[in-house]
Enzyme design. Structure first.
Site, PDB file in Angstrom:
ATOM      1  N   MET A  24     -14.497-123.486  13.457  1.00 40.94           N
ATOM      2  CA  MET A  24     -13.953-122.364  12.807  1.00 40.94           C
ATOM      3  C   MET A  24     -12.695-122.273  12.470  1.00 40.94           C
ATOM      4  SD  MET A  24     -16.906-119.782  14.589  1.00 40.94           S
ATOM      5  CE  MET A  24     -16.697-120.560  16.339  1.00 40.94           C
ATOM      6  N   GLN A  76     -13.380-132.358  13.103  1.00 47.42           N
ATOM      7  CA  GLN A  76     -13.865-132.047  11.755  1.00 47.42           C
ATOM      8  C   GLN A  76     -12.834-132.416  10.604  1.00 47.42           C
ATOM      9  OE1 GLN A  76     -15.061-128.386   9.525  1.00 47.42           O
ATOM     10  NE2 GLN A  76     -17.138-129.162   9.586  1.00 47.42           N
ATOM     11  N   CYS A 106     -17.605-125.947   3.361  1.00 47.33           N
ATOM     12  CA  CYS A 106     -16.765-124.689   3.185  1.00 47.33           C
ATOM     13  C   CYS A 106     -16.697-124.308   1.722  1.00 47.33           C
ATOM     14  CB  CYS A 106     -15.252-125.016   3.809  1.00 47.33           C
ATOM     15  SG  CYS A 106     -14.055-123.757   3.515  1.00 47.33           S
ATOM     16  N   GLY A 218     -26.244-121.471  11.206  1.00 51.73           N
ATOM     17  CA  GLY A 218     -26.424-120.277  10.516  1.00 51.73           C
ATOM     18  C   GLY A 218     -27.228-119.270  11.328  1.00 51.73           C
ATOM     19  N   GLY A 219     -26.473-118.073  11.288  1.00 45.22           N
ATOM     20  CA  GLY A 219     -27.331-116.759  11.875  1.00 45.22           C
ATOM     21  C   GLY A 219     -27.840-116.739  13.133  1.00 45.22           C
TER      22      GLY A 219
END
Length: 335
Positions: A24, A76, A106, A218-219
């Site tokens: 992040m 990354q 991204c 995701g989520g």
């Protein structure tokens, strides 16, 4: 302790991608990762995305140095030129990283202009060339993090074409953010929220490519959800929830890895962090470089607001910031 390329490798390798914390931007820097490692010994941690240009032409130590305790640890990369990615993967290996991951997820305009991130989903052959170049350059794992599609290329057949070509180039581990990315008109934040989550697409991908490691992203917000998803997927990756509610990681080792190690208390984690902060201050660093990452530690805990105020406001006003940090520890008590 800081890893530099001149030192022998002391990493542990990737034991498991069963649980990881997502890369992040502006968040998963080395201080954040040191803190998160105090909560979980087994979680795989990722750096922020680093572009090939930053590594090849910038301050490498700034981006690559890390504490030995951060392992297992993945770097990354953002880029799309195979030779440049291969050179950066070699740097990652030399600096002791356990994995190098290519960002194909991204959606920001800035990275699109440099052919970085989700736009690469429209160029599977290029991504395959990038993966092959990196794999030829290093002995550590090369993985890919991607979306389930981009606007204009969001069919399941196109997703399978992408994964198939990249897998043929030698990638065996894919982290799938189960949303498409909309490359025009949405901000990166909106791209994490507006396109609907489609876990069923990622699940179908795992069924159709059973030999590949598929990690779901995701989520995901709770360890209960993690356990449910692990019935289908090889691993789960948490992003913002792991950052805003980091104490969730204290139960990861026991609940997801079968560890018998007792979960550390919030206060214990801060007490273990204190010597690291002292070293950082002695080297000329600022307290907020580290404390900004721990503000969520008291999430859901009585007194969380006061805790955040102490570490985000009071600490800047005091001539003795470590004393203020000690007060924050007292606020948590034995919880």
């Amino acid at each position: 302790m800081t890893h530099t390329p001149s030192e022998s490798r002391a990493n542990q390798g990737i034991q498991s991608r069963r649980f990881s914390v997502a890369p992040m931007m502006d968040w998963t820097d080395r201080h954040c990762r040191f803190f998160l490692r105090l909560l979980s010994q087994h979680a795989l941690l990722y750096t922020e995305m680093v572009t090939t240009g930053a590594l090849l032409h910038g301050d490498r130590a700034r981006f690559l140095d890390h504490d030995a305790s951060e392992h297992p640890l993945a770097l990354q990369l953002g880029g799309s030129v195979p030779a440049e990615l291969a050179a950066c993967a070699k740097l990652a290996e030399d600096w002791g990283y356990d994995e190098v991951n290519l960002n194909v997820g991204c959606p920001s305009d800035r990275v699109q202009h440099n052919m970085i991130g989700a736009c690469l989903m429209g160029h599977p052959a290029l991504v395959a060339d990038c993966v092959k170049a990196m794999r030829d350059a290093v002995g550590i794992a090369v993985t890919v993090k991607h979306r389930i599609g981009i606007n204009g290329r969001d069919s399941y057949a196109e997703l399978c074409d992408f994964v198939g070509q990249v897998a043929e180039a030698g990638c065996s581990s894919f982290t799938v953010h189960a949303r498409i990315a909309i490359l025009e008109g949405l901000s990166p934040k909106e791209n994490r929220e507006v396109p609907p989550l489609r876990y069923e697409v990622a699940a179908q991908l795992k069924r159709d490519f059973p030999a590949l490691e598929v990690v779901l992203n995701g989520g995901i917000k709770t360890l209960e959800e993690c356990r449910t998803h692990l019935q289908t997927f090889d691993g789960v990756m948490l992003g913002r929830e792991a950052y805003h509610n980091p104490y969730l990681l204290a139960e990861v080792d026991r609940q997801l890895f079968g560890s018998e190690r007792a979960a550390p208390s919030r206060g214990d984690v801060l007490r273990q962090l204190r010597p690291y902060i002292e070293r950082h201050l002695a080297q000329g660093g600022a307290m907020h470089h580290i404390t900004r990452h721990v503000l969520g530690l008291a999430q859901g805990f009585h007194g969380a607001r006061r805790f955040r105020q102490v570490l985000s406001v009071d600490v800047h006003k005091s001539p003795a910031p470590l004393s203020v940090f000690d007060h924050a520890i007292e606020l948590l008590g034995t919880h």
